[in-house]
Each structure stands twice: as C-alpha cells, then as structure tokens.
Design a protein around this motif. Sequence first.
Motif, PDB file in Angstrom:
ATOM      1  N   ASP A 158       0.777  -1.241   0.000  1.00 57.09           N
ATOM      2  CA  ASP A 158       0.000   0.000   0.000  1.00 57.09           C
ATOM      3  C   ASP A 158       0.807   1.288   0.000  1.00 57.09           C
ATOM      4  OD1 ASP A 158      -2.410  -1.517   0.181  1.00 57.09           O
ATOM      5  OD2 ASP A 158      -2.069  -1.721   2.339  1.00 57.09           O
ATOM      6  N   LYS A 159       2.031   1.248   0.519  1.00 53.33           N
ATOM      7  CA  LYS A 159       2.799   2.490   0.614  1.00 53.33           C
ATOM      8  C   LYS A 159       4.285   2.209   0.630  1.00 53.33           C
ATOM      9  CE  LYS A 159       0.859   3.449   4.643  1.00 53.33           C
ATOM     10  NZ  LYS A 159       0.458   3.995   5.902  1.00 53.33           N
ATOM     11  N   PRO A 160       5.075   3.198   0.239  1.00 54.09           N
ATOM     12  CA  PRO A 160       6.532   3.038   0.292  1.00 54.09           C
ATOM     13  C   PRO A 160       7.034   3.024   1.743  1.00 54.09           C
ATOM     14  CG  PRO A 160       5.949   5.201  -0.578  1.00 54.09           C
ATOM     15  CD  PRO A 160       4.668   4.458  -0.360  1.00 54.09           C
ATOM     16  N   PHE A 161       8.207   2.430   1.929  1.00 54.90           N
ATOM     17  CA  PHE A 161       8.766   2.317   3.270  1.00 54.90           C
ATOM     18  C   PHE A 161       8.964   3.687   3.915  1.00 54.90           C
ATOM     19  CE2 PHE A 161      12.543   1.843   6.128  1.00 54.90           C
ATOM     20  CZ  PHE A 161      11.882   1.158   7.142  1.00 54.90           C
ATOM     21  N   ALA A 162       9.378   4.683   3.152  1.00 52.43           N
ATOM     22  CA  ALA A 162       9.609   6.025   3.709  1.00 52.43           C
ATOM     23  C   ALA A 162       8.324   6.573   4.347  1.00 52.43           C
ATOM     24  CB  ALA A 162      10.117   6.971   2.633  1.00 52.43           C
ATOM     25  N   ALA A 163       7.191   6.376   3.702  1.00 46.16           N
ATOM     26  CA  ALA A 163       5.911   6.843   4.258  1.00 46.16           C
ATOM     27  C   ALA A 163       5.549   6.048   5.508  1.00 46.16           C
ATOM     28  CB  ALA A 163       4.804   6.733   3.219  1.00 46.16           C
ATOM     29  N   TYR A 164       5.770   4.748   5.465  1.00 44.98           N
ATOM     30  CA  TYR A 164       5.499   3.892   6.628  1.00 44.98           C
ATOM     31  C   TYR A 164       6.371   4.310   7.811  1.00 44.98           C
ATOM     32  CZ  TYR A 164       5.370  -0.452   9.393  1.00 44.98           C
ATOM     33  OH  TYR A 164       5.238  -1.376  10.394  1.00 44.98           O
ATOM     34  N   LYS A 165       7.623   4.595   7.532  1.00 47.68           N
ATOM     35  CA  LYS A 165       8.565   4.998   8.584  1.00 47.68           C
ATOM     36  C   LYS A 165       8.142   6.342   9.203  1.00 47.68           C
ATOM     37  CE  LYS A 165      12.727   6.116   7.323  1.00 47.68           C
ATOM     38  NZ  LYS A 165      14.150   6.115   6.892  1.00 47.68           N
ATOM     39  N   MET A 166       7.737   7.277   8.366  1.00 46.77           N
ATOM     40  CA  MET A 166       7.296   8.581   8.876  1.00 46.77           C
ATOM     41  C   MET A 166       6.055   8.422   9.752  1.00 46.77           C
ATOM     42  SD  MET A 166       8.910  11.482   7.147  1.00 46.77           S
ATOM     43  CE  MET A 166       7.556  12.584   7.066  1.00 46.77           C
ATOM     44  N   GLN A 167       5.130   7.576   9.325  1.00 46.16           N
ATOM     45  CA  GLN A 167       3.901   7.337  10.080  1.00 46.16           C
ATOM     46  C   GLN A 167       4.242   6.667  11.419  1.00 46.16           C
ATOM     47  OE1 GLN A 167       1.142   4.857   7.997  1.00 46.16           O
ATOM     48  NE2 GLN A 167      -0.419   5.012   9.574  1.00 46.16           N
ATOM     49  N   ALA A 168       5.177   5.755  11.427  1.00 44.96           N
ATOM     50  CA  ALA A 168       5.552   5.037  12.658  1.00 44.96           C
ATOM     51  C   ALA A 168       6.249   5.967  13.662  1.00 44.96           C
ATOM     52  CB  ALA A 168       6.478   3.879  12.315  1.00 44.96           C
ATOM     53  N   GLN A 169       6.875   7.039  13.174  1.00 48.25           N
ATOM     54  CA  GLN A 169       7.589   7.963  14.062  1.00 48.25           C
ATOM     55  C   GLN A 169       6.664   8.948  14.750  1.00 48.25           C
ATOM     56  OE1 GLN A 169      10.488   9.596  11.361  1.00 48.25           O
ATOM     57  NE2 GLN A 169      11.913   7.911  11.700  1.00 48.25           N
ATOM     58  N   LYS A 170       5.411   9.037  14.303  1.00 46.65           N
ATOM     59  CA  LYS A 170       4.462   9.989  14.910  1.00 46.65           C
ATOM     60  C   LYS A 170       3.974   9.519  16.246  1.00 46.65           C
ATOM     61  CE  LYS A 170       2.881  11.930  10.605  1.00 46.65           C
ATOM     62  NZ  LYS A 170       1.807  12.188   9.735  1.00 46.65           N
TER      63      LYS A 170
END
Length: 170
Positions: A158-170
């Motif tokens: 569903d999404k690139p790792f960079a987007a997943y990583k940013m979401q996980a850091q919130k």
Amino acid sequence: MLRILGIALLMFATTALGEVRDVQTYFFQPKLGDFKSELQTARKENKTGVLIMFVQEGCPFCERMKTTVLNQSSVQDYYRKHFLVFEMDVKGDTPMVDFKGADTTEKDFALKNRARATPTFLFFNTKGDLVTRYIGVTRDADEFLLLGRYVVDGVYKDKPFAAYKMQAQK
C-alpha cells in the motif's frame, strides 16, 4: 556512591554485550545454492519469505550493518522467525539456482535483480517475487526491525517504506 555507579555501569555493559551475537551464525543461514528449494523450505516453515543481503568484499557500509545492526539478538531473532536470510556476493562466481529454477551465478543473479550498490536488501515472498528493495544502511536496529515489520505486515502493498517509517515515528 562511585562504587555503586561503577557496578551499575558494569552490569549494563555486560547486559549490552549479551545482546550481541555473531552475524554469520545467528543471522545468515548457510546457502545451499538452490533458491527454488529454499522457497519450499520457507513455505513449509510458514515464513513470510526470503531476505537476501547483497554484499561485496571491503564494503564499509556492509560492515557497519553487520557490526551495529545485524549482530543484535532482537534483529536476529525477528528476522530468523519470519524469513530465511542469506548473504550474497554481488561479484561472486558461485553457481546457484534462482527462484525460478534457472542455473546462474551470484553475480548474474545480483545484476538481474539490480543489486549494484552494497548493501542491498531484497525481500522475496514465498513465490519468489521481489516485494521490497532497501539499499544502504539503516539508522539503527530499530529502523531495520521496522523494515522487517513493513514486509511481514504486508504494508509494502500500500505504501513506500519512507511513508510507513514517517507514520511510525508519529
């Protein structure tokens, strides 16, 4: 007071050392050279897939990953639980069988899968399809564990790792 602090630091250092293990023994599995067969093993063991770390001799970034991330017991335990994990030389002439059953060499397999820079981590599902590519080093063990969860949980669909990583850091 200084003695108590010294003992506490010594205990912490001993604990930290206990979490570091040999990479070749505890992270990578020995290669049989037949990745089509390895897929069968992955399916039989209910793994998410196969992870290949492409390396080359003298690569300082590969060495950094091995000495700061891949040697961590939490990383080793997580990845060995979910993946068959192999190391492959991008310049290697070692004969092998790819995921489709074709004879090749490590070098040709690396070229075919566009693993030119090292380290390159390629995640394959149990059908032998490439699902995620990560080039370079991670910031730390936590980011590498996050990369593993990204693949295991299927978020790569569903999404690139960079987007997943940013979401996980919130």
